[in-house]
Design a protein around this motif. Sequence first.
Motif: not given
Length: 314
Positions: A22, A24, A26, A160, A162, A223, A225, A231, A239, A241
């Motif tokens: 991935q 990434f 978490t 958040c 992405q 993502i 949280l 993360v 990435h 947001s």
Amino acid sequence: MTNTTQTGFALDEADRETFRRQGFLTFKVLEEEEMTRAWRTERLALMDRSNAVYTEEWAVSGNTNISNYDRHLDNDFLADLITDRRITDRVASVLGPDVLCWRTEFFPKYPGDEGTDWHQADTFANASGKPQILWPQNSDFGGTLTVWTAFTEATVDNGCLQFIPGSYTSMNYDETKVMEYRPDGINRNRKEGGVRRGFFGYDYRELQIDPDFVPDESQAVPIVLRPGEAVMFWSTLMHASYPHSGKTEDMRLGFAGRYVPTSVHVYPDTDVVEEYGGKVSLDRYGAVVVSGENRYDHNRIATRTTTGHPFRAH
């Protein structure tokens, strides 16, 4: 499940494979109640900038982003966070045993704020125009390992992160190009893929290698949280947001620690950081060894103290 019996919080093989696939992963750093309680106190403490390593120059320039850098160097809670083994053991599982934290940043998003452009960062020359980290020439990879810890809830509605999974192995942007800083364009409803996006006064699309490149948002994952969750991801991962919808009056806040092996040269051949319309001197800056040891002499290092600043550069 991470194995904590013999190796602390190091990634087990399943987590390593997930991260390889991935780009990434978490995990939890602090319990939600612990983070919420701590932030209630620390947000007031951080208003005092008398010991901050960057003080006057960013204020004179009127910049709003660069002032968020490296508060771990003067705040004990943040100093403890970047050296917390729940973070550093996982980071060392990817980068190797000898690791520096070379920068931290706060990322607030207020009601009505635009989302952040899709982007990747390798040398972090994207805004400054000058490489801020350089890996050894024989390295197979670059970028930094970022650990983005949620200080508040992070949801799709309040902005958040992405990610496009697996997109960290090739760059779609040329950081040697120049982006024009346009602070008046912040939150001006510029549309990209139907979503309001910007990059703190820049348009990240100006760095695209292929001018016609459009990120495949159908592959993107949000993502989400809770406070205290984090993360970890490669900065070269695609990435972005979401915008803050304004459905709630609460700010979304993340705190990013950026980690590299000690072999990486931080802020090569410069005494200042100049970006986002601001400029700060590196006179009092130092990278922090968070795992293993430093066997190189190309970086200024900050060490923990018992009075005043949590860290002092030397």
